[in-house]
Design an enzyme around this catalytic site. Structure first.
Site, PDB file in Angstrom:
ATOM      1  N   ASP A  86       0.830  -1.214   0.000  1.00 59.10           N
ATOM      2  CA  ASP A  86       0.000   0.000   0.000  1.00 59.10           C
ATOM      3  C   ASP A  86       0.861   1.259   0.000  1.00 59.10           C
ATOM      4  OD1 ASP A  86       0.829  -0.801   2.671  1.00 59.10           O
ATOM      5  OD2 ASP A  86      -0.307   0.943   3.358  1.00 59.10           O
ATOM      6  N   GLU A  87       0.261   2.358  -0.538  1.00 58.12           N
ATOM      7  CA  GLU A  87       0.838   3.700  -0.402  1.00 58.12           C
ATOM      8  C   GLU A  87       2.317   3.775  -0.776  1.00 58.12           C
ATOM      9  OE1 GLU A  87      -2.037   5.547   3.004  1.00 58.12           O
ATOM     10  OE2 GLU A  87      -0.319   4.377   3.699  1.00 58.12           O
ATOM     11  N   ALA A  88       2.666   3.098  -1.885  1.00 56.60           N
ATOM     12  CA  ALA A  88       4.066   3.131  -2.326  1.00 56.60           C
ATOM     13  C   ALA A  88       4.278   4.382  -3.173  1.00 56.60           C
ATOM     14  CB  ALA A  88       4.398   1.871  -3.109  1.00 56.60           C
TER      15      ALA A  88
END
Ligand code: IFG
Length: 521
Positions: free
Chosen positions: A332-334
């Site tokens: 997530d949220e890379a």
């Protein structure tokens, strides 16, 4: 008229069996508890007010071969408040019994059960010990809330009479605890395991690493835990699980028929690892430790070979600690990983998970990488359209549903909630109940849903009280969404059943949020 001894004995036994004192026969009390009150709502439940079963000092527990662990667990549930011996024996031999039986009933699958409560005894049947364990959670709710007290209560112990036939709608009903933002000691995790087990939750996802802390010993990279484990959000105390402690947690969860799903979040959310090992950074310089609550600023070095040695070492050691099928690789949220690099990373890392005999689960962004069909993307959006997730489902992937605007237990109930966040909106009890996993995401239908999970992120959560305030009363409703037939889904009916759960939480010392939406008893 003289009654033969045999007839008299039979009379005494039958009265005692019914739990009635031999000297008087009482009319059945108005049912304050019923098989129709159970949470999650069973597939079918038929009350029998004349079928109440009275626990007494004579009651025994019988267990088929293979049912012994659940029988011992049941005994452990009932003994503290009753003080009764409740021995686990192979045969009832005429004594009033709670009987745990294993069979082959096609109607109930691997997690279902059939529970019959009558004056002369209780019979719980299932095809597996998981099913028996689920049946025990329902049986427990048919006893007064005081059964949950850790101290002996001198009172009558009546099990509400009736029949339940039950089995789950979805295979996975999960909870997640973020032990990275704040560290929770093994006993705190065990307490949460006991609390979620009572609602037939069967997976516990542990978010073991993030920017602010690394929480699991990795022998090949020892500083991850010893150094990366020292920090926590806001400079609060850190900590980590040794592999021995982690194994003990996994075993404890298994004794509550819960499978642990460990998560190492990557390629983002990796500051703790990269502040500990300089070689994990593209420039070879360790980044400073971070204890703020920003997200999206970190990324493993996608182009560096040592990154994949690190991933392989971590995955290998974690897989060896994981009896369950799945490893969670985050994803997530890379925001600091270029999209092409993200895909390259996922395509290198997912085969490593398979190499060590595990299947991949990850936040739904991994769907972009077209993972193996056995992979389970975990959806944490708000519902509606998500082409990548719909494509994964169309390709055969099952999707785990954790909509942030319904299932994120770190969302505030109201603006006045002292804990939690509100970026996904306010989630009052009804908001956490009023959703359907099978219609949440366009293109993802009933057969493509793996189940549900209620994540509790801990940026603002520091104690077991904090955990309980955010998880109760919302977690039971999410567990019901994962377990119960959609036909039973009705807020006005559910809120009455939920209210009856509160005295049980009080007896268990759970400091729950008294939502104005529920008529608490
Ligand atoms: N999003 C982040 C979490 C956590 C959360 C808090 C996911 C998948 C916000 N990622 O949710 O790390 O910070 O609500």
């Amino acid at each position: 008229m003289r009654l033969s001894r045999a007839v008299l004995t039979a009379a005494v036994v039958s009265l005692t069996a019914a739990g009635l004192p031999a000297s008087a026969a009482a009319a059945p009390a108005a049912p304050e508890r019923s098989v129709t009150d159970v949470v999650p709502a069973p597939v079918s439940a038929q009350a029998d007010p004349r079928g109440d079963f009275r626990l007494t000092p004579f009651t025994v527990i019988t267990a088929d071969r293979g049912a012994g662990q659940v029988a011992d667990y049941l005994r452990g549930l009932l003994r503290p408040a009753t003080g009764y011996p409740l021995p686990v024996v192979p045969r009832a031999a005429g004594l009033p019994a709670i009987s745990l039986k294993l069979g082959h009933d096609a109607r109930i699958g691997t997690e279902g059960y059939e529970l019959k409560v009558a004056r002369d005894g209780v019979t719980l049947k299932a095809n597996t010990s998981d099913g028996l364990f689920d049946g025990v959670q329902s049986l427990r709710q048919l006893l007064p809330a005081a059964i949950e007290s850790p101290r002996v209560q001198h009172r009558t112990w009546t099990v509400a009479g009736g029949t339940i036939l039950d089995y789950p709608r979805f295979a996975q009903r999960g909870a997640m605890l973020d032990v990275a933002r704040h560290f929770f000691k093994p006993d705190q995790v065990k307490r949460y395991i006991d609390q979620i087990a009572q609602y037939k939750v069967n997976t516990l996802h542990l978010h073991l690493a993030d920017d602010q802390g690394w929480r699991i010993e990795i022998k090949s990279w020892p500083k991850l835990a010893t150094v990366g484990g020292q920090t926590a959000v806001g400079g609060d105390p850190g900590g980590y699980y040794t592999q021995a402690q982690y194994k003990d947690l996994v075993a404890y969860a298994a004794s509550r028929h819960i499978t642990v799903i460990p998560e190492i979040d990557m390629p983002g959310h990796t500051n703790a690892a990269q502040s500990t090992y300089a070689e994990l950074n593209c420039d070879g310089v360790a980044v400073p430790p971070r204890t703020d609550t920003e997200v999206g600023y970190s990324s493993l070095c996608i182009s560096s070979p040592i990154t994949y040695q690190f991933v392989e070492d971590v995955v290998r050691e974690l897989a060896a600690l994981t009896p369950g099928e799945y490893l969670h690789i985050g994803g997530d949220e890379a925001h600091s990983t270029p999209p092409a690099d993200y895909l390259a990373f996922e395509r290198k890392v997912q085969p490593i998970v398979a190499k060590y005999g595990k299947k991949v689960t990850g936040w739904h962004e991994i769907a972009k990488s077209v993972p193996p069909v056995s992979a389970v993307p975990q959806y944490w959006g708000f519902g509606g359209d998500d082409p990548d997730v719909a494509a994964a489902a169309a390709g055969g992937n099952k999707i785990l549903m954790s909509p942030a605007n319904h299932a994120y237990l770190d969302m505030k109930y109201t603006p006045r909630t002292p804990l939690g966040q509100d970026w996904a909106g306010l989630v009052e009890v009804r908001d956490s109940y009023d959703w359907d996993p099978a219609t949440l995401v366009n293109g993802v239908g009933e057969s493509q849903v793996a189940g549900v999970e209620a994540p509790l992120w801990t940026e603002t959560i520091r104690t077991s009280d904090d955990i309980e305030y955010m998880a109760f009363p919302r977690l039971p409703g999410i567990a019901e969404i994962g377990w119960s037939p959609r036909s039973t889904h009705d807020w006005d009916a559910y809120r009455l059943r939920l209210a009856k759960q509160a005295p049980r939480w009080v007896a268990q010392g759970i400091d729950f949020y008294r939502s104005p939406q529920v008529g608490w008893q």
